[in-house]
Write a protein that holds these residues in place. Structure first.
Motif, short mmCIF file in Angstrom:
data_model
loop_
_atom_site.label_atom_id
_atom_site.label_comp_id
_atom_site.label_asym_id
_atom_site.label_seq_id
_atom_site.Cartn_x
_atom_site.Cartn_y
_atom_site.Cartn_z
N ILE B 16 0.84 -1.20 0.00
CA ILE B 16 0.00 0.00 0.00
C ILE B 16 0.88 1.25 0.00
O ILE B 16 0.65 2.19 -0.77
N SER B 17 1.90 1.23 0.83
CA SER B 17 2.78 2.40 0.90
C SER B 17 3.42 2.69 -0.45
O SER B 17 3.52 3.84 -0.87
N SER B 20 0.05 3.23 -3.48
CA SER B 20 -1.15 4.07 -3.40
C SER B 20 -0.87 5.32 -2.60
O SER B 20 0.17 5.44 -1.94
N ASN B 21 -1.78 6.26 -2.68
CA ASN B 21 -1.72 7.44 -1.82
C ASN B 21 -3.15 7.97 -1.68
O ASN B 21 -4.08 7.38 -2.23
N LYS B 22 -3.30 9.05 -0.99
CA LYS B 22 -4.64 9.54 -0.66
C LYS B 22 -5.51 9.76 -1.90
O LYS B 22 -6.72 9.58 -1.86
N ASN B 24 -5.18 8.14 -4.73
CA ASN B 24 -5.07 7.01 -5.64
C ASN B 24 -5.11 5.73 -4.82
O ASN B 24 -4.12 5.03 -4.70
N LYS B 25 -6.27 5.46 -4.26
CA LYS B 25 -6.37 4.37 -3.30
C LYS B 25 -6.35 3.02 -4.01
O LYS B 25 -6.58 2.92 -5.21
N SER B 57 -8.73 3.99 5.24
CA SER B 57 -9.57 3.46 4.18
C SER B 57 -10.73 4.40 3.91
O SER B 57 -11.11 5.20 4.76
N TYR B 66 -5.18 3.37 1.81
CA TYR B 66 -4.02 4.23 1.57
C TYR B 66 -3.39 4.53 2.92
O TYR B 66 -3.93 4.16 3.97
N SER B 68 -2.01 7.55 5.40
CA SER B 68 -1.89 8.98 5.70
C SER B 68 -0.45 9.25 6.17
O SER B 68 0.32 8.32 6.43
N GLU B 148 2.68 12.26 -4.77
CA GLU B 148 1.99 12.06 -3.48
C GLU B 148 1.77 13.41 -2.81
O GLU B 148 2.60 14.29 -2.93
#
Ligand code: FES
Ligand code: FES
Lengths: 148, 148
Positions: B16-17, B20-22, B24-25, B57, B66, B68, B148
């Motif tokens: 996930i790290s 993905s990001n906030k 682009n989940k 989530s 994602y 935070s 990001e």
DNA sequence: CAAATAAAAGATAAAAAAGTCTTTTTATAT
DNA sequence: ATATAAAAAGACTTTTTTATCTTTTATTTG
């Protein structure tokens, strides 16, 4: 890493090495009591070790478990192989499909050196050497060893 | 050492790290596919991590998981604590009641230094640092990280 | 608002590991 | 020989771990 069965097996075999010999066998219940292992469960484990000739046993009165010369020269690796299987030593610490230098997980470079040292010790030291090391670390020297 | 759940959890969070990001989940099914983890099982694990605020989530269309800022600064130790519990790090490698210098088992002096290095890394490196280390080790650099 | 999408929640199910119990076999001692 | 003691064998139970399925809830988009 090791299953409970595997841990029980190793501790029990070292105990047998340190506390019994061919003329002075030890019963599974006594071992279970001393090591705080469920007795019937340990009995099963010792059965398997006997079947694979890692330890020896005699039935009947004054029967029990002991280690022959040959048994004493087996290794803890043999015990693990018998009880747990050795596949686990191939696996990645984080469960990746492969464990190798090409696609190392973030624990790989910590884990592999430890695993190599561990395997080397498990494979090269005999049961009797391990048992002696243990008894020295714990400052006991059992009378049974004397008249072996 | 770690349960399957624990291993799945760590690999999934690093994934996930890195992917993905906030804005682009990523969905649990996609992670499960990529990492070859049973999808409903992973979903449950991610739920627990979300509840303990180790990952974040959002439900609904374009929802997913994602990390935070705050999530990214948690550690793999936090993940293990959440999923497996950390008791295991106290246990003797061979299942003795105690693990200490007074009554060391035959693996103690190999195991403890490894465990200390491991714990140090698990506790001091953040998730994002681990994820970056992993991506460097594996020669990939994800476009998602860029914006990001 | 309605439809679609994805996680949350929770109930089950399957598999593996750990532990127990009963019966049988074999060796020993009397 | 017989009684006894201890392991061997195997069936069975319980617990834990792993995995699946269904329903509900929240969010977004049109
Ligand atoms: S790749 Fe994970 S331990 Fe080797
Ligand atoms: S006593 Fe066994 S690992 Fe410390």
């Amino acid at each position: 890493m090791l299953s409970k069965s595997g841990k029980y097996a190793i501790r029990a075999v070292l105990y047998i090495s340190n506390h019994s010999n061919k003329n002075n066998k030890i019963g599974s219940k006594e071992i279970a009591n001393k090591l705080h292992i469920p007795a019937p469960f340990l009995a099963k484990i010792l059965q398997e070790l006997t079947k694979k000739e890692i330890i020896s046993s005699v039935k009947g009165p004054h029967g029990g478990f002991y280690l022959s010369q040959k048994n004493n020269n087996k290794t803890l690796f043999d015990i693990i192989d018998c009880i747990d299987g050795i596949q686990k030593f191939e696996n990645c610490f984080l469960g990746q499909e492969e464990c190798n230098e090409n696609k190392p997980c973030v624990i790989h470079h910590l884990y592999v050196p430890f695993k190599n040292k561990l395997l080397s010790k498990l494979k090269t030291k005999t049961i009797v050497e391990m048992a002696i090391e243990y008894s020295k670390n714990n400052n006991f020297f059992d009378f049974v060893k004397l008249n072996e």
